[in-house]
Design an enzyme around this catalytic site. Structure first.
Site, PDB file in Angstrom:
ATOM      1  CE  LYS A   1      -1.495   3.997   2.670  1.00  0.00           C
ATOM      2  NZ  LYS A   1      -1.280   2.918   3.671  1.00  0.00           N
TER       3      LYS A   1
ATOM      4  CB  SER B   1      -0.952   0.011   1.199  1.00  0.00           C
ATOM      5  OG  SER B   1      -2.079  -0.805   0.939  1.00  0.00           O
TER       6      SER B   1
ATOM      7  CE  LYS C   1      -4.534   2.163  -0.622  1.00  0.00           C
ATOM      8  NZ  LYS C   1      -3.942   0.871  -0.268  1.00  0.00           N
TER       9      LYS C   1
ATOM     10  CB  SER D   1      -4.234   1.834   3.870  1.00  0.00           C
ATOM     11  OG  SER D   1      -3.489   1.387   2.765  1.00  0.00           O
TER      12      SER D   1
END
Length: 397
Positions: free
Chosen positions: A241, A75, A78, A135
């Site tokens: 993130k 993730s 992102k 997320s």
């Protein structure tokens, strides 16, 4: 009256910098440079397959461990998704209060999600929270479809941005980081993407939130809790993130700011959240124990201006495209350096906001140690007939 500017403006300003040892500063906006050799003898981020630590303004590498190894970013993908969202907002193609309609495709995303329903409408502001804090894969796809029309086209935009950033070891297949063949990145490339995202200072208003609510007060109220626990438990951390899949294991791109120095730490392939957070904390501890920065210019700070008779705005301000700092080991004696401002020759009207019109160099003797684009912050067009007449008339008095 000339159609073009044929002008080179050189401004020399005394600034403080290192006299003994080395000074580190960024040379290009879109890469990080290796300047710190001491890190080669260190043994940090021992629980992770790959890691990197950089200072954001200069882009210099403070620590490196297998940072060019291609690995699934999960993730952390992102980060690029949020970068394209922030660019769309900056361009006026998107606003935070716009309501985005969720497609069946977006609502069907598995993995981490904020449980969007097909046909539901949610603001860009809340969808950004869903991406940055929880997320949300569904939120990421909803925003990708809003910006590009489809996630597939959005992924093409992601990979085009990868090329623009000069990255050679990243390829995206989706906007979420869900497992996919040929979807990979490196610690180095993730650090560069994070550096680019942090140019949009508002992003940390989202990534620093530890908990919040979506649809607050409704029967569908949803509690958001940040997947990056360091925003609560490590002083100065305000993003960026996390990532996890079975293949990628535990990953994190973190950023912190202390005493005016912003760092970015990336780790990939840890076996647990505890080990991941420990590795990132160790990297950040090292950065703030060993190094200092000295800010020279803020982003969008005016450094000079010039007169342009044929422009609709006669006095044109020239500003920095990014913040400019120098990085040095703590305890180093400082001497003076110079900054040089060079305005390009043959600039032609019209100019769009953000057009590069020159360079700001930080120099030590004959060596250029930092180079930053200088831009204009507004559209500059041709002067109209009335403006030209008024200026010509005024020149007689």
């Amino acid at each position: 009256m000339l159609k073009r500017i044929s002008l080179i403006l050189l401004v020399v300003v005394s600034m403080v910098v290192i006299g003994q040892g080395s000074v580190f500063a960024h040379h290009e906006e879109n890469h990080v440079s290796s300047e710190v050799s001491e890190s080669e003898s260190l043994d940090l981020a021992t629980h992770s397959k790959s890691a990197i630590l950089i200072e954001r303004d200069t882009g210099n590498i403070l620590y490196d461990k297998n940072s060019s190894e291609k690995l699934p970013p999960a993730s952390m993908t992102k980060i690029m998704t949020m970068l394209l969202i922030m660019e769309a907002i900056e361009k006026g193609e998107l606003s935070l209060d716009e309501q985005v309609r969720v497609s069946e495709n977006a609502a069907s995303m598995g993995g981490s999600q904020i449980f969007l329903e097909a046909g539901e409408e949610m603001s860009v502001d809340d969808l950004l929270k869903g991406i940055a804090i929880a997320s949300g894969n569904d939120a990421s796809v909803a925003m990708a479809e809003r910006i590009a029309g489809s996630e597939q086209v959005f992924v093409e935009m992601m990979n085009k941005k990868v090329e623009q950033l000069g990255l050679k070891s990243t390829n995206f297949q989706n906007s979420t980081g869900l497992p996919a063949d040929n979807h990979y990145s490196t610690a180095h490339d993730m650090a560069v993407m994070a550096k680019a995202l942090l140019k949009y200072e508002d992003i940390t208003n989202y990534t620093s939130i530890y908990e919040d609510y979506l649809r607050k007060g409704s029967e569908d109220e949803f509690w958001l809790v940040n997947t990056n626990k360091l925003v609560r438990f490590y002083e100065g951390v305000d993003g960026l993130k996390t990532g996890y899949t079975n293949e990628a294991q535990y990953c994190l791109t973190a950023t912190a700011e202390k005493n005016g120095m912003r760092t970015i730490a990336v780790v990939l392939g840890a076996e647990s959240t505890k080990e991941r957070n420990s590795d990132v904390s160790q990297l950040l501890d090292y950065a703030y124990a060993k190094f200092d920065t000295k800010p020279l210019y803020e982003k969008n700070q005016a450094v000079t201006s010039f007169e342009w008779l044929k422009a609709n705005k006669q006095k044109v301000d020239v500003v920095t495209s990014d913040s400019v700092s120098i990085l040095f080991p703590k305890g180093t004696d400082l001497n003076k350096i110079d900054t040089k401002i060079t305005i390009n020759q043959d600039i032609e009207l019209p100019l769009e906001k953000g057009t590069m019109v020159g360079k700001l160099q930080v120099v030590e003797g004959e060596d250029t140690i930092s180079e930053t684009d200088l831009i204009v912050l507004e559209d500059i067009n041709h002067a109209n007939v009335f403006q030209l007449f008024k200026r010509t008339f005024q020149s007689f008095f």
